[in-house]
Design an enzyme around this catalytic site. Structure first.
Site, PDB file in Angstrom:
ATOM      1  N   ASP A  23       0.828  -1.211   0.000  1.00 41.64           N
ATOM      2  CA  ASP A  23       0.000   0.000   0.000  1.00 41.64           C
ATOM      3  C   ASP A  23       0.860   1.258   0.000  1.00 41.64           C
ATOM      4  O   ASP A  23       2.074   1.202   0.225  1.00 41.64           O
ATOM      5  CB  ASP A  23      -0.898   0.015   1.245  1.00 41.64           C
ATOM      6  CG  ASP A  23      -1.931  -1.091   1.235  1.00 41.64           C
ATOM      7  OD1 ASP A  23      -2.291  -1.552   0.138  1.00 41.64           O
ATOM      8  OD2 ASP A  23      -2.370  -1.495   2.339  1.00 41.64           O
TER       9      ASP A  23
ATOM     10  N   TYR B 285       7.187  -9.837   6.928  1.00 45.18           N
ATOM     11  CA  TYR B 285       7.076  -8.394   7.121  1.00 45.18           C
ATOM     12  C   TYR B 285       7.638  -8.011   8.489  1.00 45.18           C
ATOM     13  O   TYR B 285       7.641  -8.819   9.425  1.00 45.18           O
ATOM     14  CB  TYR B 285       5.613  -7.943   7.058  1.00 45.18           C
ATOM     15  CG  TYR B 285       5.058  -7.788   5.663  1.00 45.18           C
ATOM     16  CD1 TYR B 285       5.092  -6.554   5.009  1.00 45.18           C
ATOM     17  CD2 TYR B 285       4.483  -8.859   4.997  1.00 45.18           C
ATOM     18  CE1 TYR B 285       4.566  -6.403   3.734  1.00 45.18           C
ATOM     19  CE2 TYR B 285       3.959  -8.721   3.716  1.00 45.18           C
ATOM     20  CZ  TYR B 285       4.003  -7.486   3.102  1.00 45.18           C
ATOM     21  OH  TYR B 285       3.491  -7.353   1.838  1.00 45.18           O
TER      22      TYR B 285
END
Length: 308
Positions: free
Chosen positions: A56, A146
């Site tokens: 994003d 992540y």
């Protein structure tokens, strides 16, 4: 029979702060858009890359992977008059082309002359390699890792540089409680409560690691590993566990989100700037195709885990 295209793997990193996300969008500066512009400058043909994991707006990546199919005729011309292998020439030329593309991005963003050079280095090309057509940057991946950084009230006042890479939380977080709750989320589940579902896509994922650790500088680092992630899954998981660590949500509330998956407005989305794609793992080359086929098969929950 030899394909008319050479499949190429590109490993790269980027600072997502100035980009409107990964995916190419008309009129916006995106990572995919910049990479494809740089490739077009070199190959003289418009190409579309396939990415391991879309990020994003504001999300960073220290390890991102794409693949792209380049017509063999254009592939052979990449070294020009040099005797370098095409993959080596492409790696070098991509770095040079990216300098030009990022300068154009500054103009597109309308940055003043005093900020000239601000975008340089925002995308870094790590490595280029020629791979077999069986390799798929998205579907051949075994897992993604992540990292998420949080500066909570235990720091008293976060360093100015941390505002760009950490979520600054006013409360002091109980990471022991966060880790205890996180362990309940591990395994194969429907993460609909923590995802923004895409049409036709499943929200079933296998979460393999989710752990918070306070570093020596007092910053809290989260490590999150799964076979794949659905849209907003990492940020929703971190946001929910931070609410729990701050005493705003209960252990039972979190368990109910995973046991009864449904879209839930009470789930908090952590800010994008603390998140970074840190690692993508792939099998040996001989297993690229098998892994891609396995990934494309729709995930299903065991009978005992399906919502009643």
């Amino acid at each position: 029979m030899e394909s008319n295209f050479q499949r190429v793997r590109i490993d790269l990193a980027y600072d997502g702060g100035a980009f409107a996300g990964w995916a190419k969008q008309p009129g916006l500066v995106t990572v995919q858009g910049c990479l494809e512009q740089a490739l077009a400058l070199i190959t003289r043909v418009d190409l579309q890359v396939t990415v391991a994991g879309r990020t994003d707006a504001g999300v960073h990546a220290s390890a991102q992977t794409v693949h792209v199919d380049i017509p063999r005729e254009n592939w052979a011309r990449i070294p020009g008059r040099s005797k370098r292998a095409p993959k080596i020439a492409l790696e070098t030329r991509l770095r040079g082309a990216m300098t030009r593309v990022l300068a154009d991005a500054e103009a597109q963003l309308g940055l003043p002359s005093t900020m000239r050079g601000f975008m340089q280095g925002a995308i870094s090309i790590h490595h280029v390699s020629a791979v077999s057509a069986d390799f798929d940057a998205r579907f051949s991946a075994l897992s993604r890792r992540y990292e998420y950084l949080i500066a909570d009230n235990s720091l008293h006042q976060a360093l100015p540089v941390q505002r760009l890479s950490c979520w600054q939380v006013e409360s002091s977080l109980d990471i022991d409680s966060m880790n205890n709750a996180a362990r309940e989320l591990l395994g194969l589940h429907d993460f609909l409560s923590f995802c923004k579902p895409r049409v036709g896509a499943t929200t079933i994922r296998e979460l393999r690691e989710l752990e918070f650790e306070r570093r020596d500088d007092a910053v809290i680092a989260a490590r999150i590993v799964a076979d794949a992630f659905c849209h907003n899954m990492v940020r929703s998981l971190v946001g929910s566990l931070v609410m729990l660590g701050a005493g705003e949500r209960s252990y039972e509330w979190l368990l109910d989100r995973i046991e009864n998956p449904q879209r839930d407005a009470t789930v908090k989305l952590a800010p994008a700037n603390g998140l970074s794609l840190a690692e993508i793992s792939y099998p040996e080359a001989a297993h690229y195709k098998t892994q891609a086929e396995r990934t494309r098969n729709t995930r299903k929950l065991p009978v005992e885990k399906r919502p009643k």
